[in-house]
Design a protein around this motif. Structure first.
Motif, PDB file in Angstrom:
ATOM      1  N   LEU A 114     -19.422  20.431  13.433  1.00 19.32           N
ATOM      2  CA  LEU A 114     -20.724  20.230  12.804  1.00 19.32           C
ATOM      3  C   LEU A 114     -21.349  18.927  13.277  1.00 19.32           C
ATOM      4  N   GLU A 115     -20.512  17.896  13.431  1.00 17.52           N
ATOM      5  CA  GLU A 115     -21.026  16.605  13.903  1.00 17.52           C
ATOM      6  C   GLU A 115     -21.605  16.733  15.310  1.00 17.52           C
ATOM      7  N   ASP A 116     -20.914  17.477  16.185  1.00 18.13           N
ATOM      8  CA  ASP A 116     -21.415  17.681  17.551  1.00 18.13           C
ATOM      9  C   ASP A 116     -22.739  18.440  17.540  1.00 18.13           C
ATOM     10  N   GLN A 117     -22.842  19.411  16.630  1.00 18.87           N
ATOM     11  CA  GLN A 117     -24.073  20.197  16.554  1.00 18.87           C
ATOM     12  C   GLN A 117     -25.254  19.344  16.102  1.00 18.87           C
ATOM     13  N   ILE A 118     -25.003  18.458  15.141  1.00 13.28           N
ATOM     14  CA  ILE A 118     -26.085  17.595  14.653  1.00 13.28           C
ATOM     15  C   ILE A 118     -26.578  16.668  15.766  1.00 13.28           C
ATOM     16  N   VAL A 119     -25.644  16.092  16.521  1.00 13.28           N
ATOM     17  CA  VAL A 119     -26.016  15.212  17.637  1.00 13.28           C
ATOM     18  C   VAL A 119     -26.754  16.003  18.723  1.00 13.28           C
ATOM     19  N   SER A 120     -26.345  17.270  18.935  1.00 12.90           N
ATOM     20  CA  SER A 120     -26.942  18.093  19.992  1.00 12.90           C
ATOM     21  C   SER A 120     -28.338  18.587  19.654  1.00 12.90           C
ATOM     22  N   ALA A 121     -28.775  18.395  18.418  1.00  9.86           N
ATOM     23  CA  ALA A 121     -30.140  18.793  18.067  1.00  9.86           C
ATOM     24  C   ALA A 121     -31.160  17.944  18.819  1.00  9.86           C
ATOM     25  N   ASN A 122     -30.788  16.693  19.157  1.00 11.05           N
ATOM     26  CA  ASN A 122     -31.742  15.790  19.791  1.00 11.05           C
ATOM     27  C   ASN A 122     -32.234  16.255  21.164  1.00 11.05           C
ATOM     28  N   PRO A 123     -31.340  16.660  22.090  1.00 10.20           N
ATOM     29  CA  PRO A 123     -31.847  17.103  23.398  1.00 10.20           C
ATOM     30  C   PRO A 123     -32.822  18.273  23.305  1.00 10.20           C
ATOM     31  N   VAL A 124     -32.580  19.176  22.368  1.00 12.58           N
ATOM     32  CA  VAL A 124     -33.470  20.329  22.200  1.00 12.58           C
ATOM     33  C   VAL A 124     -34.819  19.882  21.647  1.00 12.58           C
ATOM     34  N   SER A 163     -23.975   2.194   0.836  1.00 14.10           N
ATOM     35  CA  SER A 163     -24.678   2.280  -0.440  1.00 14.10           C
ATOM     36  C   SER A 163     -24.532   3.668  -1.052  1.00 14.10           C
ATOM     37  N   MET A 164     -24.540   4.687  -0.198  1.00 13.04           N
ATOM     38  CA  MET A 164     -24.331   6.047  -0.697  1.00 13.04           C
ATOM     39  C   MET A 164     -22.940   6.179  -1.307  1.00 13.04           C
ATOM     40  N   LEU A 165     -21.941   5.592  -0.633  1.00 12.21           N
ATOM     41  CA  LEU A 165     -20.578   5.629  -1.169  1.00 12.21           C
ATOM     42  C   LEU A 165     -20.486   4.886  -2.495  1.00 12.21           C
ATOM     43  N   GLY A 166     -21.128   3.722  -2.558  1.00 13.48           N
ATOM     44  CA  GLY A 166     -21.002   2.891  -3.749  1.00 13.48           C
ATOM     45  C   GLY A 166     -21.861   3.342  -4.916  1.00 13.48           C
ATOM     46  N   ASP A 167     -23.110   3.728  -4.634  1.00 12.46           N
ATOM     47  CA  ASP A 167     -24.052   4.060  -5.704  1.00 12.46           C
ATOM     48  C   ASP A 167     -24.082   5.551  -6.042  1.00 12.46           C
ATOM     49  N   LYS A 168     -23.490   6.387  -5.131  1.00 11.33           N
ATOM     50  CA  LYS A 168     -23.509   7.842  -5.325  1.00 11.33           C
ATOM     51  C   LYS A 168     -24.953   8.359  -5.439  1.00 11.33           C
ATOM     52  N   GLU A 169     -25.847   7.789  -4.651  1.00  9.75           N
ATOM     53  CA  GLU A 169     -27.241   8.203  -4.659  1.00  9.75           C
ATOM     54  C   GLU A 169     -27.740   8.430  -3.235  1.00  9.75           C
ATOM     55  N   ASP A 170     -28.777   9.256  -3.108  1.00 10.05           N
ATOM     56  CA  ASP A 170     -29.384   9.498  -1.800  1.00 10.05           C
ATOM     57  C   ASP A 170     -29.927   8.194  -1.216  1.00 10.05           C
ATOM     58  N   GLN A 171     -29.889   8.099   0.094  1.00 10.73           N
ATOM     59  CA  GLN A 171     -30.408   6.924   0.797  1.00 10.73           C
ATOM     60  C   GLN A 171     -31.420   7.378   1.842  1.00 10.73           C
ATOM     61  N   SER A 172     -32.374   6.526   2.148  1.00 13.60           N
ATOM     62  CA  SER A 172     -33.392   6.845   3.146  1.00 13.60           C
ATOM     63  C   SER A 172     -33.469   5.745   4.194  1.00 13.60           C
ATOM     64  N   ILE A 173     -33.709   6.146   5.430  1.00 16.10           N
ATOM     65  CA  ILE A 173     -33.934   5.205   6.524  1.00 16.10           C
ATOM     66  C   ILE A 173     -35.267   5.569   7.166  1.00 16.10           C
ATOM     67  N   LEU A 174     -36.171   4.617   7.278  1.00  9.65           N
ATOM     68  CA  LEU A 174     -37.481   4.850   7.877  1.00  9.65           C
ATOM     69  C   LEU A 174     -37.543   4.156   9.228  1.00  9.65           C
ATOM     70  N   CYS A 175     -37.756   4.934  10.282  1.00  5.80           N
ATOM     71  CA  CYS A 175     -37.936   4.382  11.633  1.00  5.80           C
ATOM     72  C   CYS A 175     -39.420   4.469  11.965  1.00  5.80           C
ATOM     73  N   GLY A 234     -39.350   2.171  20.082  1.00  5.56           N
ATOM     74  CA  GLY A 234     -37.947   2.566  20.074  1.00  5.56           C
ATOM     75  C   GLY A 234     -37.557   3.467  18.909  1.00  5.56           C
ATOM     76  N   LYS A 235     -38.510   4.142  18.301  1.00  7.14           N
ATOM     77  CA  LYS A 235     -38.217   5.010  17.156  1.00  7.14           C
ATOM     78  C   LYS A 235     -37.273   6.137  17.530  1.00  7.14           C
ATOM     79  N   THR A 236     -37.541   6.783  18.656  1.00  9.41           N
ATOM     80  CA  THR A 236     -36.715   7.916  19.084  1.00  9.41           C
ATOM     81  C   THR A 236     -35.290   7.468  19.386  1.00  9.41           C
ATOM     82  N   GLU A 237     -35.154   6.363  20.118  1.00  5.24           N
ATOM     83  CA  GLU A 237     -33.820   5.882  20.484  1.00  5.24           C
ATOM     84  C   GLU A 237     -33.039   5.434  19.246  1.00  5.24           C
ATOM     85  N   ASN A 238     -33.725   4.776  18.307  1.00  6.98           N
ATOM     86  CA  ASN A 238     -33.044   4.345  17.091  1.00  6.98           C
ATOM     87  C   ASN A 238     -32.609   5.526  16.237  1.00  6.98           C
TER      88      ASN A 238
END
Length: 212
Positions: free
Chosen positions: A61-71, A7-19, A26-30
């Motif tokens: 940068l992708e690895d750094q974003i994923v690595s934020a979770n363990p910290v 949707s971000m690619l198609g609409d060129k607008e910000d998207q939100s996901i609420l867990c 399972g909020k943390t795992e999702n």
């Protein structure tokens, strides 16, 4: 997650996901899966190349974003009666994309940390993971440096509940946390300062006071 990205690619607008959901839903795992997916699909967008040998040695940068979770989990998650890895704080994560939809960066706002847990928790619960990780045998030389003995049962703030969690190896978790700090490019001094402050909190619970 895929629908939001498309949707971000198609609409060129910000998207939100609420867990959202109750404890243990399972909020943390999702949230982990959402971040991992974005890192996967956006990793090779634009065909970026390393500019130099120095850049080649830096984590992506992708690895750094994923690595934020363990910290975040080490310092903000704990065992509760219903969940062995319960997030004790809320977080709002923004992932920023370039105009060609590659990841440009990320920032995280945290709120409502359960600070009362630091000094007290119930019998079947546990304090924040980082205390038990630092009390593990993962890095004996680190334990000496921060003056924290490899015995969580000795410290009043963190021995009121359970000291271990089924099928969780605190020593391995500590190694993962340390690796995540390295990937996030925290200097050794910055890491040591964090660990010393954490150790100071554990030791503070053992101070004795009397009126004179």
């Amino acid at each position: 997650t895929d629908a939001a990205y498309r949707s971000m690619l198609g609409d060129k607008e910000d998207q939100s996901i609420l867990c959202t959901g109750e404890s243990g839903a399972g909020k943390t795992e999702n949230t982990k899966k959402v971040i991992q997916y974005f890192a996967f699909v956006a990793a090779n967008v634009g065909g970026k190349k390393k500019a130099s040998e120095e850049d080649a040695n830096k984590p992506s940068l992708e690895d750094q974003i994923v690595s934020a979770n363990p910290v975040l989990e080490a310092y903000g998650n704990a065992k509760t009666t219903r969940n062995n890895n319960s997030s004790r704080f809320g977080k709002f994560i923004r992932i920023h994309f370039t105009n060609i939809f590659a990841i440009a960066g990320a920032d995280i706002e945290s709120y409502l940390l359960e600070k009362s847990r630091i000094t007290y928790c119930m019998e079947l619960e546990r304090n924040y993971h980082i205390f038990y990780q630092l009390c593990s045998t993962a890095f004996p030389e680190l334990s000496k440096e921060i003056q924290l003995e490899p015995n969580a049962g000795k410290y009043f703030f963190i021995n009121q509940g359970m000291l271990t969690i089924d099928r969780v190896d605190d020593a391995q978790e500590m190694k993962d946390t340390k690796k995540a700090f390295d990937t996030l490019m925290f200097t050794q001094k910055q890491q040591m300062d964090l660990f010393k402050i954490t150790s100071a909190v554990a030791n503070w619970g053992n101070t004795k006071w009397k009126q004179r």
